[in-house]
Design an enzyme around this catalytic site. Structure first.
Site, PDB file in Angstrom:
ATOM      1  N   SER A  33     -13.416 -86.898  52.907  1.00  0.00           N
ATOM      2  CA  SER A  33     -13.175 -85.504  52.560  1.00  0.00           C
ATOM      3  C   SER A  33     -13.762 -85.142  51.192  1.00  0.00           C
ATOM      4  O   SER A  33     -14.972 -85.206  51.005  1.00  0.00           O
ATOM      5  CB  SER A  33     -11.668 -85.229  52.618  1.00  0.00           C
ATOM      6  OG  SER A  33     -11.389 -83.860  52.572  1.00  0.00           O
ATOM      7  N   ASP A  80     -27.584 -87.251  47.237  1.00  0.00           N
ATOM      8  CA  ASP A  80     -28.709 -86.398  47.617  1.00  0.00           C
ATOM      9  C   ASP A  80     -29.573 -86.020  46.421  1.00  0.00           C
ATOM     10  O   ASP A  80     -30.806 -85.886  46.539  1.00  0.00           O
ATOM     11  CB  ASP A  80     -28.209 -85.126  48.287  1.00  0.00           C
ATOM     12  CG  ASP A  80     -27.934 -85.328  49.779  1.00  0.00           C
ATOM     13  OD1 ASP A  80     -28.020 -86.479  50.242  1.00  0.00           O
ATOM     14  OD2 ASP A  80     -27.624 -84.331  50.459  1.00  0.00           O
ATOM     15  N   LYS A 101     -15.072 -87.414  57.150  1.00  0.00           N
ATOM     16  CA  LYS A 101     -14.232 -86.226  57.320  1.00  0.00           C
ATOM     17  C   LYS A 101     -14.845 -85.102  56.492  1.00  0.00           C
ATOM     18  O   LYS A 101     -14.545 -84.936  55.314  1.00  0.00           O
ATOM     19  CB  LYS A 101     -12.796 -86.467  56.878  1.00  0.00           C
ATOM     20  CG  LYS A 101     -11.908 -85.253  57.123  1.00  0.00           C
ATOM     21  CD  LYS A 101     -10.575 -85.376  56.435  1.00  0.00           C
ATOM     22  CE  LYS A 101      -9.772 -84.083  56.615  1.00  0.00           C
ATOM     23  NZ  LYS A 101     -10.402 -82.936  55.944  1.00  0.00           N
TER      24      LYS A 101
END
Length: 398
Positions: free
Chosen positions: A306, A317, A331
């Site tokens: 999460s 990234d 999640k």
């Protein structure tokens, strides 16, 4: 004037149907419906009559004790939610919902003691230094046998006892304790105080000069402030490299994840949020205190979920940090939380997250840059090959 059985059935059906429909229909922008209530139409009550047909057969034929109607209502809500086939759309009863609120706020009214359960089911206390429990005379290993007027039984778990001990700041709780070497129970009254619940721990690693270690256990309302304090203190101690441990961190507050990511990123997008209707919103890096440009490694595993995956995805990234460990949980969905009038709540999946490079988190997880397993033997021998690899990576630059 007494109500007929038919009238009672209709009223109870209306109540149950209200909760069930809330669980089905609530979503983005539906807070008002849940907070202000919505009565069931006659057609809806009629359609729900088969529930009562089944329940009255249970009442008339079940061999054993029946639950009260409140628990029947909660069970009906859970059953309705189960039909959605979404593990993250959930229902919480009042007690665990209150505990969740306290955990996410980072503060609660309590006595300042760790609560644990022994193999025989007994509940023991371990007081925290300089907090009310220790000041009142609670000692490590004391067994709780009563909280106020409630007897503690072997069937009770830690969460149940914690809920009894916690309460409004300034109120008093009375504990009856058993202590080794003392024949009679010890009665102690303790005034509850606001107890901080830290979400960040930090230290300089003794085994690796210049490497700071920060463990974020939960993304709460205190996390960003604690992280800022941790980075400043470690910087003063000569930190040149940083390991952030997100293993076992199941998430928490969305805003806290954006804030933490923003500590390490100069600008850009932290995460995209895709709604059920296909619309999309991006959340940008926020201003404020920024970390120095230390090389950073994030430790992740199957318990990283999460809000933790928002941070891990953003830093991976953008190339700001390498991920080492094991694949994250996956999640990547947003649950809107609606509090119901009895103190319970429904958590309803309303949108999904994408990383800055538009990778889907939900159901996929994030693969680490370097996958390092940890075995049961490692745990038994108290070895941490993931941390060891992170140290090697930082010192070698790869």
């Amino acid at each position: 004037m007494s109500m007929s059985r038919t009238t009672k059935i209709f009223l109870l059906a209306s109540i149950i149907t209200l909760f069930v429909l809330c669980a089905f229909l609530a979503g983005v922008g539906s807070t008002w419906l849940l907070l202000h209530g919505r009565t069931a139409s006659p057609d809806e009550a009629t359609e729900f009559s088969v529930f009562w047909q089944a329940w009255h057969l249970i009442e008339d034929n079940f061999f054993g004790d029946l639950p009260d109607m409140q628990h029947v209502t909660w069970g009906a809500i859970r059953g309705a939610i189960d039909t959605l086939d979404d593990p993250h759309t959930t229902f919480l009863e009042p007690q665990p919902r209150q505990r969740e609120k306290e955990d996410l706020s980072g503060r609660f009214g309590g006595i300042g003691a760790y609560v644990s359960q022994a193999e025989d089911g007994s509940i023991t206390l371990d007081p925290m230094p300089d907090l009310p429990a220790e000041q009142a005379g609670v000692q490590e290993g004391d067994i709780v046998i009563q909280v106020d007027d409630t007897q503690i039984t072997p069937e009770m778990n830690v969460d149940t006892v914690v809920a009894l001990v916690r309460g409004k700041v300034g109120s008093t709780v009375r504990l009856a304790l058993l202590r080794e070497g003392v024949t009679e129970p010890i009665i102690i009254e303790i005034e509850r105080q606001e107890i901080p619940s830290p979400s960040v721990h930090w230290r300089m690693l003794e085994e690796a000069e210049g490497i700071g270690y920060v463990r974020i256990m939960l993304f709460s309302g205190r996390t960003d402030k604690e992280l800022k304090e941790a980075l400043a203190e470690l910087d003063e101690q000569g930190m040149t490299h940083l390991i952030v441990d997100l293993r076992g961190n199941g998430g928490g507050l969305f805003d806290a994840a954006i804030d933490v990511s923003s500590r390490f990123l100069p600008d850009g997008i932290v995460v995209y949020q895709v709604e059920n209707d296909g619309s999309e919103q991006s959340y940008d890096v926020r201003g404020g205190f920024k970390s120095d440009d230390w090389p950073v490694v994030l430790l992740v595993d199957g318990g990283t979920a999460s809000a933790s995956e928002i941070v891990a995805g953003a830093l991976q990234d953008t190339g700001r940090a390498a991920l080492i460990g094991q694949k994250t949980y996956g999640k990547g969905s947003v649950q809107h939380v609606f509090d119901l009038k009895d103190g319970s709540s429904v958590h309803i999946t309303a949108s999904k997250w994408l990383t800055p490079n538009r990778r889907q988190i939900d159901g996929q997880g994030l693969m680490p840059d370097q996958e390092v397993p940890i075995t049961d033997e490692d745990r038994t021998q108290e070895r941490d090959p993931q941390l060891e690899r992170a140290i090697e990576y930082l010192l070698a630059g790869q």
